[in-house]
Write an enzyme that holds these catalytic residues in place. Structure first.
Site, PDB file in Angstrom:
ATOM      1  N   ALA A   1       2.281   0.295-104.495  1.00 33.18           N
ATOM      2  CA  ALA A   1       1.305   0.592-105.549  1.00 33.18           C
ATOM      3  C   ALA A   1       1.028   2.073-105.663  1.00 33.18           C
ATOM      4  O   ALA A   1      -0.026   2.492-106.119  1.00 33.18           O
ATOM      5  CB  ALA A   1       0.007  -0.163-105.276  1.00 33.18           C
TER       6      ALA A   1
ATOM      7  N   ARG B   1       4.332   5.727-117.764  1.00 29.86           N
ATOM      8  CA  ARG B   1       4.518   5.143-119.098  1.00 29.86           C
ATOM      9  C   ARG B   1       3.244   4.525-119.668  1.00 29.86           C
ATOM     10  O   ARG B   1       3.203   4.170-120.835  1.00 29.86           O
ATOM     11  CB  ARG B   1       5.669   4.115-119.040  1.00 29.86           C
TER      12      ARG B   1
ATOM     13  N   GLN C   1       1.324   7.233 -99.428  1.00 27.30           N
ATOM     14  CA  GLN C   1       2.576   7.909 -99.773  1.00 27.30           C
ATOM     15  C   GLN C   1       2.184   9.121-100.622  1.00 27.30           C
ATOM     16  O   GLN C   1       1.852   8.985-101.799  1.00 27.30           O
ATOM     17  CB  GLN C   1       3.485   6.954-100.576  1.00 27.30           C
TER      18      GLN C   1
ATOM     19  N   ASP D   1       2.820  -3.908-109.580  1.00 25.24           N
ATOM     20  CA  ASP D   1       2.766  -4.012-111.041  1.00 25.24           C
ATOM     21  C   ASP D   1       3.441  -5.284-111.556  1.00 25.24           C
ATOM     22  O   ASP D   1       3.825  -5.369-112.718  1.00 25.24           O
ATOM     23  CB  ASP D   1       3.377  -2.761-111.694  1.00 25.24           C
TER      24      ASP D   1
ATOM     25  N   ASN E   1      16.744  -7.542-110.789  1.00 23.53           N
ATOM     26  CA  ASN E   1      15.896  -7.510-109.589  1.00 23.53           C
ATOM     27  C   ASN E   1      14.442  -7.536-110.054  1.00 23.53           C
ATOM     28  O   ASN E   1      14.022  -6.710-110.852  1.00 23.53           O
ATOM     29  CB  ASN E   1      16.200  -6.208-108.825  1.00 23.53           C
TER      30      ASN E   1
ATOM     31  N   ASN F   1     -43.119 -25.030-127.665  1.00 24.42           N
ATOM     32  CA  ASN F   1     -42.444 -24.632-128.895  1.00 24.42           C
ATOM     33  C   ASN F   1     -42.735 -23.152-129.146  1.00 24.42           C
ATOM     34  O   ASN F   1     -43.886 -22.761-129.280  1.00 24.42           O
ATOM     35  CB  ASN F   1     -42.960 -25.482-130.062  1.00 24.42           C
TER      36      ASN F   1
ATOM     37  N   ASN G   1     -42.574  -7.465-122.551  1.00 26.05           N
ATOM     38  CA  ASN G   1     -42.504  -7.471-121.087  1.00 26.05           C
ATOM     39  C   ASN G   1     -42.530  -6.072-120.495  1.00 26.05           C
ATOM     40  O   ASN G   1     -42.722  -5.915-119.306  1.00 26.05           O
ATOM     41  CB  ASN G   1     -41.243  -8.206-120.617  1.00 26.05           C
TER      42      ASN G   1
ATOM     43  N   SER H   1     -45.562 -18.594-135.032  1.00 30.70           N
ATOM     44  CA  SER H   1     -44.514 -17.627-135.361  1.00 30.70           C
ATOM     45  C   SER H   1     -45.033 -16.198-135.336  1.00 30.70           C
ATOM     46  O   SER H   1     -46.205 -15.941-135.605  1.00 30.70           O
ATOM     47  CB  SER H   1     -43.972 -17.914-136.757  1.00 30.70           C
TER      48      SER H   1
HETATM   49  C1  UD1 Z   1      11.864  -1.308-109.739  1.00 32.10           C
HETATM   50  C2  UD1 Z   1      13.218  -1.602-109.094  1.00 32.10           C
HETATM   51  C3  UD1 Z   1      14.086  -2.344-110.099  1.00 32.10           C
HETATM   52  C4  UD1 Z   1      13.382  -3.611-110.542  1.00 32.10           C
HETATM   53  C5  UD1 Z   1      11.974  -3.310-111.067  1.00 32.10           C
HETATM   54  C6  UD1 Z   1      11.208  -4.615-111.267  1.00 32.10           C
HETATM   55  C7  UD1 Z   1      13.754   0.177-107.513  1.00 32.10           C
HETATM   56  C8  UD1 Z   1      14.509   1.434-107.313  1.00 32.10           C
HETATM   57  N1  UD1 Z   1      13.845  -0.341-108.726  1.00 32.10           N
HETATM   58  O1  UD1 Z   1      12.089  -0.460-110.854  1.00 32.10           O
HETATM   59  O2  UD1 Z   1      15.329  -2.684-109.493  1.00 32.10           O
HETATM   60  O3  UD1 Z   1      14.137  -4.235-111.561  1.00 32.10           O
HETATM   61  O4  UD1 Z   1      11.224  -2.537-110.116  1.00 32.10           O
HETATM   62  O5  UD1 Z   1       9.959  -4.425-111.840  1.00 32.10           O
HETATM   63  O6  UD1 Z   1      13.140  -0.315-106.601  1.00 32.10           O
HETATM   64  N2  UD1 Z   1       6.260   2.795-106.253  1.00 32.10           N
HETATM   65  C9  UD1 Z   1       5.694   3.419-105.149  1.00 32.10           C
HETATM   66  N3  UD1 Z   1       6.157   4.626-104.755  1.00 32.10           N
HETATM   67  C10 UD1 Z   1       7.181   5.240-105.388  1.00 32.10           C
HETATM   68  C11 UD1 Z   1       7.779   4.608-106.493  1.00 32.10           C
HETATM   69  C12 UD1 Z   1       7.297   3.384-106.895  1.00 32.10           C
HETATM   70  O7  UD1 Z   1       4.758   2.887-104.548  1.00 32.10           O
HETATM   71  O8  UD1 Z   1       7.559   6.347-104.936  1.00 32.10           O
HETATM   72  C13 UD1 Z   1       5.762   1.488-106.650  1.00 32.10           C
HETATM   73  C14 UD1 Z   1       5.190   1.496-108.050  1.00 32.10           C
HETATM   74  O9  UD1 Z   1       3.780   1.768-108.006  1.00 32.10           O
HETATM   75  C15 UD1 Z   1       5.452   0.085-108.542  1.00 32.10           C
HETATM   76  C16 UD1 Z   1       6.697  -0.325-107.784  1.00 32.10           C
HETATM   77  O10 UD1 Z   1       6.814   0.560-106.694  1.00 32.10           O
HETATM   78  O11 UD1 Z   1       4.405  -0.787-108.206  1.00 32.10           O
HETATM   79  C17 UD1 Z   1       7.942  -0.251-108.651  1.00 32.10           C
HETATM   80  O12 UD1 Z   1       8.079   1.079-109.101  1.00 32.10           O
HETATM   81  P1  UD1 Z   1       8.540   1.419-110.580  1.00 32.10           P
HETATM   82  O13 UD1 Z   1       8.626   2.876-110.729  1.00 32.10           O
HETATM   83  O14 UD1 Z   1       7.737   0.660-111.553  1.00 32.10           O
HETATM   84  O15 UD1 Z   1      10.033   0.845-110.500  1.00 32.10           O
HETATM   85  P2  UD1 Z   1      10.918   0.290-111.682  1.00 32.10           P
HETATM   86  O16 UD1 Z   1      11.519   1.427-112.397  1.00 32.10           O
HETATM   87  O17 UD1 Z   1      10.151  -0.686-112.473  1.00 32.10           O
HETATM   88 CA    CA Z   2       7.979  -1.381-112.558  1.00 31.38          CA
END
Ligand code: UD1
Ligand code: CA
Length: 463
Positions: free
Chosen positions: A12, A18, A81, A110, A174, A382, A391, A410
């Site tokens: 997360a 986007r 991170q 997400d 995936n 009533n 109040n 009333s």
């Molecule tokens: C990722 C997958 C993709 C899959 C898709 C499904 C990878 C490289 N790609 O792509 O194969 O089809 O999800 O929804 O894994 N996040 C971190 N730290 C980071 C980057 C991302 O915590 O450095 C978290 C984001 O907050 C998110 C999740 O990882 O919750 C996925 O990251 P996102 O950038 O949305 O990956 P996608 O491009 O959707």
């Molecule tokens: Ca994603």
């Protein structure tokens, strides 16, 4: 389900670029609950079914403290991170909180609609294997593609931006949900390289590593594409909300509720129902709501954190928030019940009536244009149209007490603190500032007088 201990990591930390917002993506709500809240609930449901499990580790970064604060009362561990270098780096940030035993389930913060029973299928794969939850999408754009060999065995995952035209044509994707043997994780993460189009450490590259190391890889298809939808932009957020709405309406219909149009019912919380409930169009149910047997909710009502008793009717365009509505009561149209409202059985509260922190006894009626705040209203009282409990004196709130069977004429103003006795009658238009005795008429308006032969002024003739 496998006996090996289950560890869960939820990713997360991503920026959610986007979404074009300063709100961290995982704090956007679906069905009234943050995306991450859905994923945490799923993780906890799954952990409940597995023995001796540690709470999930949430990897956070972007919007850091806001995310931790939003889930301060949820049992989980946190891994920071600092720089988002990709999903592989994100799992690495959690690594020191993971043991080398059992399996590590990686979930994306997400992807909110994934159900525990779907993840249980992933856990059914052999303990020493790597398993990926996949989905077959009509439009796989943006997702990592599952690459299989001629025999159908998974060879790897290739991200959209790294995929050849041929790979981009693959529709199996995936979902971002991977189950990895914990003993291998450290080694595989250490070998990730950012030699890809996004310059990131892709978690998905562990799949090719597993294949190279002879670890069996299973692609487990999810039962529906809608369930594994990832949210990256506001359009996907709306799609996900629609899917959530569809699911919730379906659940209520399965419980026997007549839903006039499932596409026009929004459930954003926990709703329980009795038998023969009927819900008209445009209704929003939020928080914890109970609708008793035979309850009818009219069009365009909002019911939040409230209990509606058996046989009660909520007429169109009413807002009920933090209230208890008794059996057989009737509310609205256009009524507003605010927190602390308690309506006993058979109470009627009609149009343009606002009630706050007040109890109305059995059979009491306030049918038109009133404000009842901080009030105790007896049985069968009533309350005439336009009656106001005053109040608030500008500094403090005070209570109005009205005894059983009183009749408030009333357009009366009851200036609190004030008590109206049982069976008392208040003449219309009165301003009541002192106790009104039981069984008596109290009237405070100026006596009526008539001036015989009185003439209205005439307009002066225009010169
Ligand atoms: C990722 C997958 C993709 C899959 C898709 C499904 C990878 C490289 N790609 O792509 O194969 O089809 O999800 O929804 O894994 N996040 C971190 N730290 C980071 C980057 C991302 O915590 O450095 C978290 C984001 O907050 C998110 C999740 O990882 O919750 C996925 O990251 P996102 O950038 O949305 O990956 P996608 O491009 O959707
Ligand atoms: Ca994603």
């Amino acid at each position: 389900m496998s006996a090996a201990p289950l560890q869960i990591v939820i990713l997360a930390a991503g920026q959610g670029t986007r979404m074009r917002s300063s709100l961290p993506k995982v704090l956007y709500a679906v069905g009234g609950r943050p995306l991450l809240g859905h994923v945490l609930a799923t993780a906890h449901a799954l952990l409940r079914d597995t023995a001796a499990a540690e709470p999930p580790v949430v990897v956070y970064g972007h919007g850091g403290e806001a995310i931790r604060a939003a889930f301060a009362d949820v049992e989980c561990r946190w891994a920071h991170q600092a720089i988002q270098r990709g999903t592989g780096d994100a799992v690495a940030a959690a690594a020191d909180q993971l043991t080398a035993h059992g399996r590590v389930l990686v979930l994306c913060g997400d992807v909110p609609l994934l159900r525990p029973q779907t993840l249980a299928r992933l856990l059914d794969t052999p303990p020493d294997s790597l398993a990926i939850l996949t989905a077959s999408l009509d439009d796989p754009t943006g997702y990592g593609r599952i690459v299989r060999d001629a025999g159908g065995a998974v060879r790897g995952i290739v991200e959209q931006r790294d995929a050849s035209a041929q790979e981009q044509a693959l529709r199996e994707v995936n979902t971002g949900t991977l189950l990895i043997p914990a003993a291998r994780l450290h080694d595989w993460l250490g070998r990730l390289r950012a030699d890809n189009a996004q310059g990131e450490l892709y978690l998905t590259d562990v799949v090719a590593q597993a294949v190279a190391d002879g670890v069996p890889v299973h692609g487990v298809p999810a039962p529906s594409a809608a369930e594994v939808m990832g949210i990256n932009d506001c359009a996907q957020l709306a799609q996900c909300e629609a899917e959530h709405r569809r699911r919730q309406a379906l659940r209520l219909m399965e419980a026997g509720v007549t839903v006039r149009d499932p596409a026009r019912l929004d459930v954003r919380g926990e709703v329980s129902v009795g038998r023969d409930v009927c819900i008209d169009v445009g209704v929003i149910l939020e928080g914890t709501v109970h609708l008793g047997d035979g309850v009818q909710v009219g069009a365009h009502c909002i019911v939040r954190d409230s209990v509606i008793g058996a046989g009660a009717r909520v007429e169109p365009f009413s807002l009920i928030d933090g209230a208890r509505v008794g059996d057989g009561a009737c509310v609205g149209p256009y009524a507003r019940l605010r927190p602390g409202t308690e309506l006993a059985e058979q109470v009627h509260v009609g149009n343009f009536v606002e009630v706050k922190n007040a109890r109305l006894g059995p059979g009491a009626k306030a049918n038109h244009l009133s404000y009842l705040g901080d009030a105790q209203v007896g049985a069968r009282v009533n309350v005439g149209a336009g009656t106001i409990t005053c109040n608030y004196d500008g500094a403090n709130k005070h209570v109005t007490r009205i005894g059983d069977d009183a009749f408030i004429g009333s357009n009366s103003a009851l200036v609190a603190p004030v008590t109206i006795g049982e069976g008392a009658t208040i003449g219309a238009g009165s301003v009541v500032v002192r106790q009104a005795p039981a069984d008596a008429l109290t009237v405070t308006r100026a006596p009526q007088k008539s001036v015989p032969g009185w003439r209205r002024p005439r307009k002066k003739p225009v010169p």
